[in-house]
Design a protein around this motif. Sequence first.
Motif, PDB file in Angstrom:
ATOM      1  N   LYS A   1       7.521   7.281  -3.497  1.00 34.01           N
ATOM      2  CA  LYS A   1       6.670   6.789  -4.604  1.00 34.01           C
ATOM      3  C   LYS A   1       7.201   6.690  -5.949  1.00 34.01           C
ATOM      4  CE  LYS A   1       2.253   7.397  -6.404  1.00 34.01           C
ATOM      5  NZ  LYS A   1       0.861   8.365  -6.201  1.00 34.01           N
TER       6      LYS A   1
ATOM      7  N   LYS B   1       0.819  -1.093   0.085  1.00 34.78           N
ATOM      8  CA  LYS B   1       0.036  -0.066  -0.045  1.00 34.78           C
ATOM      9  C   LYS B   1       0.838   1.023  -0.141  1.00 34.78           C
ATOM     10  CE  LYS B   1      -4.059  -2.077   2.441  1.00 34.78           C
ATOM     11  NZ  LYS B   1      -4.801  -2.203   3.395  1.00 34.78           N
ATOM     12  N   ILE B   2       0.650   2.121  -1.029  1.00 30.98           N
ATOM     13  CA  ILE B   2       1.607   3.305  -1.160  1.00 30.98           C
ATOM     14  C   ILE B   2       0.735   4.504  -0.948  1.00 30.98           C
ATOM     15  CG2 ILE B   2       3.243   4.345  -2.785  1.00 30.98           C
ATOM     16  CD1 ILE B   2       3.791   1.966  -4.073  1.00 30.98           C
ATOM     17  N   SER B   3       0.942   5.391  -0.108  1.00 30.61           N
ATOM     18  CA  SER B   3       0.196   6.643   0.090  1.00 30.61           C
ATOM     19  C   SER B   3       0.612   7.817  -1.145  1.00 30.61           C
ATOM     20  CB  SER B   3       0.204   7.167   1.184  1.00 30.61           C
ATOM     21  OG  SER B   3       1.739   7.415   1.558  1.00 30.61           O
ATOM     22  N   SER B   4      -0.168   8.720  -1.279  1.00 33.57           N
ATOM     23  CA  SER B   4       0.019   9.514  -2.303  1.00 33.57           C
ATOM     24  C   SER B   4       1.300  10.419  -2.004  1.00 33.57           C
ATOM     25  CB  SER B   4      -1.155  10.242  -2.741  1.00 33.57           C
ATOM     26  OG  SER B   4      -1.880  10.821  -1.641  1.00 33.57           O
ATOM     27  N   ASP B   5       1.221  10.686  -0.826  1.00 33.33           N
ATOM     28  CA  ASP B   5       2.575  11.659  -0.274  1.00 33.33           C
ATOM     29  C   ASP B   5       3.774  10.828   0.109  1.00 33.33           C
ATOM     30  OD1 ASP B   5       1.235  10.520   1.867  1.00 33.33           O
ATOM     31  OD2 ASP B   5       1.199  12.209   3.271  1.00 33.33           O
ATOM     32  N   ASP B   6       3.758   9.803  -0.202  1.00 34.87           N
ATOM     33  CA  ASP B   6       5.138   8.944   0.050  1.00 34.87           C
ATOM     34  C   ASP B   6       6.264   9.526  -0.688  1.00 34.87           C
ATOM     35  OD1 ASP B   6       7.046   6.946   0.309  1.00 34.87           O
ATOM     36  OD2 ASP B   6       5.577   5.407   0.640  1.00 34.87           O
TER      37      ASP B   6
END
Length: 342
Positions: free
Chosen positions: A313, A305-310
Motif C-alpha cells: 500500500k 481497489k486497495i485493501s487496508s492490509d495490502d
Amino acid sequence: MMAKFELLAKEMRLKQDEQAKLFEKQRRVLERRIKELKKLPDEATLREKLAYAFEYDSSRRFPAFIWQTWPSQGMQDSKGVLVEDVASNRANWDEKNPGFVHEIINDNIAGALVRHYYASIPDVLEAYNSLPNKILKIDFFKYLILLARGGLYADMDTVPLQPIPNWVPAQMDPGKIGLVVGIEHDAKDATWRNEYVRRLQFGTWIIQAKPGHPVIREVVAHITETTLDRKMRGELNLNFRNDLNIMSWTGSGVWTDALFTYFNDYLRSGVTKKVTWKEFHNLAVPKLLSDVLVFPEFSLKAPNKISSDDPNKSMYFATHEGAKFWKTVPKVEDPSAPQKLQ
C-alpha cells in the motif's frame, strides 16, 4: 544581552542567506550569457547539440512541473469549459500537488513549445513535424519537454495516489536521482513477444526527470535519427493500430533500450557491472541504479481497489487505466509522406 546577541546572529545569517541566493542567481545569469556567446561548430553531432542546449545537473531539484497532453479537439466544450475527463484529471493531480505548475498541452501548444525550445536544432523540428501519427508526436513531445524543462510527465489516464514529493524513499537523497521510472511489464512466460518488444519494459505513462538527463537526450536523438531515416526512405507510415510498431518507434521499447544502454555505459552511468532485465525482475521495492530510480511494476500501475492490509500500500503512487486511446487517434497529414496507412 544573550537574547540580543542571538537576534543579531539570526539577522546576520538571514542576510548571508539572502546574499548567497543573490550570488547564485547572478552566477546563473552570467553562465547563461557566456553560453549564449559560445557557438557550437557546424560539424557538431546531434547529441552534442542536445547536450549543449540542455545541460544536466543531477544535484538540482526536480522541477515542480506536471506535463500532460490532450488533443486539440475535445478539451473544451462549446462554452470554453474543460470537459469532464480533463477537469477531473487536472483536479486529481492538483489536489495531491498544490505547489506544482500543471500544464495540459494541446497539439497546437505542443508544436509551439517544440519550435521554441528546439529552434537551434532543426533536425529535431523536422523529425517532430514529419511524424505521421498523433500518438508518435505525443510520445516524442513528452521526451522533448522533459529534456528541456524537466518535471513529471503523466498520461491523461493516470491518477495520483500520493503527492509526487513522497515518491522518493526517505532514505534516498533526491540530489543523487535524475530520473524516476516504473516497470511496465515483467514477463512471466514466453508469450510476451505477442504484446511487447522486450522481455522487461519500462513504462512511459509516468516519467519524472531533471532537465537534460542523458537517457532522455539519447531517446530524443534516436527518435530524431530514426524518423529522418524513415522519411528519406519513404517509410514513415506503418500499421499504427499495432502496439509493437508504436513501442519500437517512440514508445516503451525504444525507451527501455535507452535505459539499458545508459546502465551499461560506465562512463555515463558509473555502473561497473553488466545490467540486464534480470536486475529488475520481480522487483518488490524501489531500486536506485546510477541516478535512475526504478519503481516496481505495481507502484505506477496500482490496483483500483486497495485493501487496508495490502503490504504494498505505501508503495502505490499512481494508477494507470491503460486506455490506449491512440487506437482511435487519426494520422497526421504530412505532404512528404503521402502513403496510405496499411
